[in-house]
Design an enzyme around this catalytic site. Structure first.
Site, mmCIF file in Angstrom:
data_model
loop_
_atom_site.group_PDB
_atom_site.id
_atom_site.type_symbol
_atom_site.label_atom_id
_atom_site.label_comp_id
_atom_site.label_asym_id
_atom_site.label_seq_id
_atom_site.Cartn_x
_atom_site.Cartn_y
_atom_site.Cartn_z
ATOM 1 N N LYS A 74 0.874 -0.979 0.050
ATOM 2 C CA LYS A 74 0.081 0.339 -0.171
ATOM 3 C C LYS A 74 0.892 1.385 -0.490
ATOM 4 C CE LYS A 74 0.096 -0.287 5.213
ATOM 5 N NZ LYS A 74 -0.783 -1.105 6.185
ATOM 6 N N TYR A 121 13.717 32.441 5.564
ATOM 7 C CA TYR A 121 11.940 32.804 5.690
ATOM 8 C C TYR A 121 12.042 33.053 7.576
ATOM 9 C CZ TYR A 121 10.094 31.725 1.488
ATOM 10 O OH TYR A 121 9.529 31.468 0.305
HETATM 11 C C1 LIG Z 1 -0.768 -1.794 6.363
HETATM 12 C C2 LIG Z 1 -0.903 -2.596 7.600
HETATM 13 C C3 LIG Z 1 -0.015 -4.302 7.700
HETATM 14 C C4 LIG Z 1 2.085 -3.741 7.546
HETATM 15 O O1 LIG Z 1 1.608 -3.266 8.751
HETATM 16 P P1 LIG Z 1 3.293 -3.417 9.321
HETATM 17 O O2 LIG Z 1 3.834 -3.043 10.793
HETATM 18 O O3 LIG Z 1 3.876 -2.474 8.122
HETATM 19 O O4 LIG Z 1 3.792 -4.730 9.180
HETATM 20 C C5 LIG Z 1 -0.421 -5.431 7.803
HETATM 21 N N1 LIG Z 1 -2.082 -4.675 8.474
HETATM 22 C C6 LIG Z 1 -2.950 -4.254 8.068
HETATM 23 C C7 LIG Z 1 -4.475 -4.030 7.642
HETATM 24 C C8 LIG Z 1 -1.984 -2.929 7.752
HETATM 25 O O5 LIG Z 1 -3.188 -1.830 6.703
#
Ligand SMILES: *Cc1c(COP(=O)(O)O)cnc(C)c1O
Length: 817
Positions: free
Chosen positions: A489, A712
């Site tokens: 993702k 700035y």
């Molecule tokens: C992002 C996510 C993970 C992965 O988690 P990590 O700590 O990055 O391994 C697992 N399950 C769900 C539902 C997620 O949204």
């Protein structure tokens, strides 16, 4: 194909196999250990090695790629294929080694064997550059130096070779003897020994002696006493010895090393005279590797003047393939490592692994393959291109041009690189993956420059090998049969999309997960075939979800009913999210009766998996709550299982869950941040490799007088004055404003330089007082020294946020070895 051929019966004889059912008496020229990279299946013998994964699991894949000859240890597979020859041995690796050793014994060529903890591959490649005019050399490809890599390298020895250069890994001492047995070096070369042997003195000595067994049978041993302290002359292997040292008396005794114009000028004592050489590199590691090569040339009898002349011409060795976005929606893979047929095969495999564009193009120069006639070489290349599904060939050079008729595909040929460049616009590169591979003298970097999209000076480099290494790290923690869902993702946590997904698909993860349908669609368009879960399936995207075979996460009844209402066909896979304590999305226990009622009344959907998410898997403080979540999850999935009467996958663990809760692996784990090199459950991310490096450049350098201000709001103040460098990264690139006013720092010339003043949108300023910097110099925002974890600490956030914040306008460049 190498020129010494063995029939399968002959090989069975070498392995001491008395009886086997021979289906044909195939001729074997290639030994294959990976069913995905097969060059000539007809002439290949597949070894079902038991490594991280059991090679027996890939017998069918190997068969499908056309292989008909196998070495296996599990006799249950003996009759798996009717038309294949199966050699059953007690130990497949031992059989592979025995064959290579047999091959080695057929030839009495001179062999240089290189060992040590650092520098082996560079020294090997440089010795190849230095000696190629005098010998017909066979050498290990890339850094093939393991038990398997050495066997595969040595197997390639052929009658025309007059020199072998092989490297031997030094990691597992008990393996040294078998490597020595296969390589049988006449000259043993010990490179740099790292910290590995700085432990207790006596054990260090023992360990070193063990390692030196590799050179025991050698006529000549080349070493530095700096790395063999504690050993006596009698302890050292080799009939003759040649030593070099920067600190003490030696055969080649370095007097001084002086940097000049990015090179290093070195003087030394040798045979009672002062001699000199110029190493054309500035860094310390290159200087030491250069001295090792210098010592080797002298020890082999080259005159000092000749050695110097050759060393001056050394060129940098890059063993990485580089993948970038190119012009007109092309992807460009740049491979300047070497120009022989085995490295071409490796690069073509990578071209196939990155299958985001249906069309695959190769720009190839004349190759130099010693010992083969042009006719044989180009016929082999033509066969290889066909087998690796190259759609289009651009051949550059007189030899490939003459062989044009052999290539049965869309093809154009040019006499030289300039002719290609002159015709470039007419070649209409568009929407294809292009591999650029040429011998050094063809200067293909001119072509790469032409093909690559203009890269801004801020780039994020992604090391795909490190990512694959991290995947393996977690695989090693899993019980047998546990599946992996890789979380890609948010643009793979900022690291890329199809480039990462392609690699994960190649390494056979079971599932991918994305946040939105869009992300899934672009993966499908890039040729990703793995099942993909979509975590936020908006009803407006249902149509696309079904069209692209994406699998929605269902977290409440409303979305379930709307999805069922939308579906035309039956048995569409869905994933149920259970809330066990996160209180974000998901069904809770009181929702179950109604959920199960709806599911029992429809055939439209099928539950592919049921999952939940842990809230504190990385922290011992929350272990009791984690336990509670797992118990709750188990209880709820039991109820679902009872109602559904079919099997589904259960999963709850994220990265840190895998590290800390071996009993929560259930049927599958969801691996996210760990892939990218971070795990809050591991101290300093021990065992994980750095995947991402963010670099930028200096646009301007200014001298400030005392009490002048920077940026700035006049926030930046250097009371004593000093030097300021403006660099091309700002908050719009993902470098948070929170890093301003000295909170953050960057690496400039290996030194930490703090920010001065506020971070602007597209740039920011660093205090580089006392550093020798100029416009165009590289600046590291994060890497394996200045880690993302450290940046996260500086501004009170977590690595996830630093990584995913790097904006899309920062170009990603991918590396693969
Ligand atoms: C992002 C996510 C993970 C992965 O988690 P990590 O700590 O990055 O391994 C697992 N399950 C769900 C539902 C997620 O949204």
């Amino acid at each position: 194909m190498s020129n010494s051929l063995y029939t399968i019966s002959h090989i069975a004889g070498i392995l001491g196999i008395k009886s086997f059912e021979k289906q044909n008496d195939a001729i074997i020229s290639n030994l294959v250990i990976d069913s995905r990279s097969v060059i000539d299946p007809e002439y290949s013998l597949f070894f079902a090695l038991k490594g991280q994964r059991d090679g027996h699991d890939f017998l069918k894949d190997a068969y499908a790629s056309g292989i008909r000859n196998f070495v296996i240890s599990d006799a249950r597979y003996k009759d798996l294929f009717a038309d294949a020859s199966m050699l059953v041995v007690p130990d497949v690796l031992a059989a592979l080694q025995a064959l290579s050793k047999y091959k080695r014994n057929q030839y009495d060529l001179k062999v240089l064997g290189i060992t040590g903890s650092n520098g082996k591959t560079i020294v090997k490649e440089w010795l190849y550059q230095l000696l190629a005019t005098d010998f017909n050399i066979i050498r290990s490809p890339k850094s093939f130096n393991s038990q398997i890599g050495v066997s595969l390298s040595v197997w390639e020895i052929a009658a025309e070779n007059t020199l072998g250069i092989f490297e031997a890994g030094i990691s597992k001492t008990d393996e040294m003897e078998s490597l020595a047995d296969i390589i049988q070096p006449n000259v043993g070369i010990l490179t740099n020994l790292g910290e590995a042997h700085a432990e207790g003195f006596s054990s260090a000595k023992e360990k070193l002696l063990e390692k030196l067994k590799f050179c025991e049978g050698a006529d000549l041993f080349i070493y530095s006493p700096e790395y063999t302290s504690g050993l006596s002359m009698a302890d050292l292997p080799g009939k003759k010895k040649f030593s070099w040292s920067i600190k003490q008396k030696a055969d080649l005794e370095i007097l001084f090393i002086e940097p000049v114009d990015g090179k290093n000028y070195i003087r030394a004592n040798f045979e009672g005279k002062e001699i000199e050489c110029l190493i054309p590199f500035s860094d310390q590691a290159s200087v030491e590797n250069g001295i090792i090569c210098w010592a080797t040339l002298l020890a082999l009898g080259y005159a000092p003047e000749e050695a110097d002349k050759r060393l001056e011409k050394l060129t940098r060795v890059s063993m990485r393939l580089e993948l970038k976005n190119g012009i007109n929606q092309c992807s460009v893979i740049d491979d300047s490592y070497s120009a022989d047929i085995s490295s071409l095969a490796i690069a073509l495999d990578f071209l196939n692994l990155q299958n985001q564009h249906p069309k695959k193009t190769l720009i190839l120069s004349d190759l130099q393959e010693t010992g083969k006639t042009k006719e044989v070489l180009y016929a082999e290349i033509a066969a290889l291109l066909k087998q690796k599904h190259v759609d289009r060939l651009i051949g550059i050079g007189p030899h490939i041009d003459e062989s044009a008729a052999l290539f049965d595909m869309e093809a154009s040929f040019f006499e030289d690189t300039q002719a290609f460049i002159d015709n470039f616009p007419a070649l209409h590169f568009n929407n294809e993956t292009i591999l650029v591979k040429g011998a050094r003298k063809f200067e293909f970097e001119r072509i790469s420059k032409l093909m690559a999209q203009k890269v801004h000076d801020t780039v994020m480099e992604i090391d795909l090998n490190a990512l694959a290494g991290n995947l393996q790290f977690y695989r090693n923690k899993l019980h047998p049969g546990i599946k992996i869902m890789a979380m890609v993702k948010a643009f793979s946590y900022g690291s890329g999309s199809f480039e990462i997904a392609n690699l994960l698909q190649y390494h056979k993860v079971d599932y991918l997960a994305v946040a939105y349908a869009d992300e899934g669609i672009s993966l499908r368009k890039a040729g990703i075939k793995l099942p993909i879960m979509v975590m936020s399936p908006e009803p407006s995207a249902f149509d696309a979800i079904v069209r692209y075979k994406l699998e929605p996460e269902i977290y409440n009844l409303e979305i379930l009913q709307r999805f069922i209402g939308f579906l035309q066909d039956d048995q569409y896979p869905i994933h149920l999210k259970i809330d066990t304590g996160m209180h974000r999305l998901g069904f809770e226990e009181p929702d179950l009766p109604e959920l199960l009622q709806v599911l029992s009344e429809t055939t439209k959907v099928k539950v592919a998996s049921v999952f939940s998410h842990l809230v504190g898997s990385e922290d011992g403080l929350h272990d009791e709550f984690t336990r509670h979540q797992v118990d709750r999850f188990t209880a709820m999935t039991d109820l679902i299982a009872e109602a559904l009467h079919y099997r589904f996958i259960r999963h709850i663990s994220n990265t840190s869950g895998i590290s800390r809760h071996a009993d929560a692996q259930l049927d599958m784990v969801r691996l996210g941040i760990g892939l990218y090199g971070f795990d809050a459950a591991l101290k300093n991310n021990a065992g994980l490799q750095t995947v991402a490096i963010l670099k930028t450049t200096i646009t301007q350098v200014k001298q400030l007088k005392p009490n002048e201000t920077v940026g700035y709001g006049r926030k930046g103040l250097l009371p004593q004055g000093g030097t300021i460098a403006t660099v091309k990264i700002g908050y719009a690139d993902g470098y948070s404003r929170a890093f301003g006013n000295g909170v953050g720092c960057m690496l400039v010339k290996g030194k930490l330089a703090p920010t001065v003043g506020v971070i602007c949108m597209d740039m920011c300023m660093l205090d580089v007082t006392g550093l020798d910097v100029k416009t165009g110099d590289e600046v590291i925002v994060f890497n394996d020294q200045l880690t993302i974890s450290r940046l996260a600490d500086q501004i009170g956030t977590i690595p996830y946020e630093i990584l995913t914040n790097v904006s899309q306008r920062v170009k990603r460049v991918y590396f693969y070895e």
